[in-house]
Design a protein around this motif. Structure first.
Motif, PDB file in Angstrom:
ATOM      1  N   ARG A 143     -52.042  -3.858  37.129  1.00 21.56           N
ATOM      2  CA  ARG A 143     -51.960  -5.300  36.892  1.00 21.56           C
ATOM      3  C   ARG A 143     -53.265  -5.962  37.324  1.00 21.56           C
ATOM      4  O   ARG A 143     -53.758  -5.728  38.430  1.00 21.56           O
ATOM      5  CB  ARG A 143     -50.778  -5.889  37.657  1.00 21.56           C
ATOM      6  N   HIS A 145     -55.890  -9.686  37.136  1.00 27.16           N
ATOM      7  CA  HIS A 145     -55.946 -11.136  36.951  1.00 27.16           C
ATOM      8  C   HIS A 145     -56.928 -11.429  35.820  1.00 27.16           C
ATOM      9  O   HIS A 145     -58.111 -11.148  35.921  1.00 27.16           O
ATOM     10  CB  HIS A 145     -56.407 -11.820  38.237  1.00 27.16           C
ATOM     11  N   THR A 147     -57.102 -13.012  31.319  1.00 28.32           N
ATOM     12  CA  THR A 147     -56.451 -13.529  30.119  1.00 28.32           C
ATOM     13  C   THR A 147     -56.741 -12.582  28.969  1.00 28.32           C
ATOM     14  O   THR A 147     -57.869 -12.125  28.811  1.00 28.32           O
ATOM     15  CB  THR A 147     -56.978 -14.941  29.786  1.00 28.32           C
ATOM     16  N   MET A 159     -62.106 -11.959  32.089  1.00 30.37           N
ATOM     17  CA  MET A 159     -61.950 -11.933  33.534  1.00 30.37           C
ATOM     18  C   MET A 159     -63.013 -12.808  34.191  1.00 30.37           C
ATOM     19  O   MET A 159     -64.022 -13.171  33.570  1.00 30.37           O
ATOM     20  CB  MET A 159     -62.031 -10.484  34.045  1.00 30.37           C
ATOM     21  N   SER A 162     -61.385 -17.336  39.891  1.00 28.51           N
ATOM     22  CA  SER A 162     -60.440 -18.422  39.660  1.00 28.51           C
ATOM     23  C   SER A 162     -61.185 -19.740  39.457  1.00 28.51           C
ATOM     24  O   SER A 162     -62.105 -20.069  40.214  1.00 28.51           O
ATOM     25  CB  SER A 162     -59.479 -18.529  40.846  1.00 28.51           C
ATOM     26  N   SER A 167     -58.820 -19.897  31.147  1.00 29.79           N
ATOM     27  CA  SER A 167     -57.689 -20.449  30.398  1.00 29.79           C
ATOM     28  C   SER A 167     -58.140 -21.513  29.405  1.00 29.79           C
ATOM     29  O   SER A 167     -57.643 -21.576  28.269  1.00 29.79           O
ATOM     30  CB  SER A 167     -56.648 -21.025  31.360  1.00 29.79           C
ATOM     31  N   ASP A 183     -51.768 -14.840  29.890  1.00 30.92           N
ATOM     32  CA  ASP A 183     -52.704 -15.470  30.817  1.00 30.92           C
ATOM     33  C   ASP A 183     -52.331 -15.146  32.256  1.00 30.92           C
ATOM     34  O   ASP A 183     -51.147 -14.986  32.587  1.00 30.92           O
ATOM     35  CB  ASP A 183     -52.679 -16.998  30.607  1.00 30.92           C
ATOM     36  N   ASP A 184     -53.341 -15.025  33.075  1.00 27.29           N
ATOM     37  CA  ASP A 184     -53.217 -14.927  34.533  1.00 27.29           C
ATOM     38  C   ASP A 184     -52.843 -13.535  35.034  1.00 27.29           C
ATOM     39  O   ASP A 184     -53.511 -12.975  35.897  1.00 27.29           O
ATOM     40  CB  ASP A 184     -52.210 -15.953  35.064  1.00 27.29           C
ATOM     41  N   SER A 185     -51.762 -12.943  34.509  1.00 27.00           N
ATOM     42  CA  SER A 185     -51.279 -11.654  35.022  1.00 27.00           C
ATOM     43  C   SER A 185     -51.067 -10.691  33.852  1.00 27.00           C
ATOM     44  O   SER A 185     -50.108 -10.823  33.100  1.00 27.00           O
ATOM     45  CB  SER A 185     -49.976 -11.862  35.797  1.00 27.00           C
ATOM     46  N   ASN A 200     -47.467  -9.960  31.990  1.00 23.68           N
ATOM     47  CA  ASN A 200     -46.391  -9.811  32.962  1.00 23.68           C
ATOM     48  C   ASN A 200     -45.250 -10.741  32.531  1.00 23.68           C
ATOM     49  O   ASN A 200     -45.462 -11.949  32.362  1.00 23.68           O
ATOM     50  CB  ASN A 200     -46.923 -10.196  34.345  1.00 23.68           C
TER      51      ASN A 200
END
Length: 314
Positions: A143, A145, A147, A159, A162, A167, A183-185, A200
């Motif tokens: 997994r 982090h 999109t 990638m 943050s 996004s 997105d995100d995960s 996820n």
């Protein structure tokens, strides 16, 4: 997926359980090996020494039915016993197997723990579909982090730290007609020696935009912009950069960079982030560049070859 069981397949394909042991129900019958086995050899009494095959599901269809039909009725149970041993996670029976009632009756008689499930569609269709599902459920997963979007048919994992704009850039890519995976995960799976990306489940179809909040992409743009999963062909790393660092950036694009997951290398492009740069356009250009390189059209190599050729002539 840990503790992948027969119950997962039953629920996924809406199958009918014809026999199940109260001692060990289908949600306790674990599958630990990829693939399916046809039950012909097992019915004859052959026992493999390959431990990796011992937790595969068994599929019974027309050929197995023909074999049973060639036996005396008094011999049926002797052969059924061979496929009702505990190491087999479950038995799936297609409409072409004509002895499901006899098999279930004997399983009940000997109190077998092996469940028997009736399949409503035919052998080749079920075998192919369930094999792919088992591969996905037992695949290695990492997994990350980031999109994931599909651009011009290429899965692109974006990638970066943050707040750098992953996004927001993804929303612009969606408006440009590209497909959104998540997105995100993002879950990266190794399937058939390829890397496949999925979102996820808790954040499916959702995207977080700082200052606005969580948005549902399907409500904004419709389900036609959603893709369930995609092979990952390119990784884009968005890197914040100060003005004095621009001299360190690869200008020609001839410095090959890769990211490795499960011993599989994926091309990686680093895109510097600074005010005024249109990241969506740059990512689209990076994808087009990779597609051209894969087709043997490398502008950088051609440019360098032209320069070398001119210098040689002089």
């Amino acid at each position: 997926m840990n503790n992948f069981t027969i119950n997962e397949i039953v629920e996924k394909f809406n199958l009918k359980v014809q026999y199940e042991s109260a001692k060990e129900p289908i949600n306790k019958r674990v599958i630990s090996s990829i693939g399916t086995n046809r039950g012909g050899l097992e019915l004859t009494g052959f026992k493999t020494k390959q431990v990796s095959r011992s937790r595969r599901i068994i599929l019974l269809s027309s050929k197995e039915s023909e074999y049973i039909a060639s036996l005396k009725k008094t011999d049926y149970n002797n052969h059924f016993k061979n496929i009702l041993e505990d190491h087999i996670p479950g038995i799936f029976v297609t409409p072409n197997f004509k002895y499901i009632k006899e098999l279930c009756a004997f399983a009940k008689e000997i109190k077998s723990t092996v469940p028997i499930i009736e399949v409503s569609f035919f052998t080749s269709e079920f075998a192919a579909t369930v094999s792919i599902y088992i591969v996905e459920c037992l695949a290695e997963i990492k997994r990350v982090h980031g999109t994931l979007v599909n651009i011009f048919g290429y899965g692109v994992l974006i990638m970066g730290e943050s707040g750098i704009g992953k996004s927001e850039t993804t929303l612009e890519l969606i408006r440009n007609g590209h497909l959104f995976i998540g997105d995100d995960s993002i879950d990266i799976l190794k399937i058939n020696n390829k890397l496949v990306g999925k979102v996820n489940p808790p954040v499916k179809n959702l995207i977080e935009i700082r200052g606005i909040g969580i948005l549902d992409v399907t409500k904004m743009y419709g389900y036609h912009v959603i893709m369930h999963e995609s092979q990952i062909n390119l990784i884009i790393s968005l890197n914040r950069i100060e003005s004095e660092d621009w001299s360190k950036i690869d200008r020609l694009g001839d410095q090959n960079d890769f990211e490795t997951y499960f011993e599989i290398k994926i091309p990686k492009t680093i895109i510097p982030v600074s005010p005024g740069r249109n990241l969506a356009d740059l990512i689209e250009s990076a994808v087009i560049s990779l597609k051209l390189k894969n087709e043997g059209q490398d502008a950088t190599s051609q440019f360098q070859a032209r320069i070398i050729s001119d210098l040689t002539k002089k």
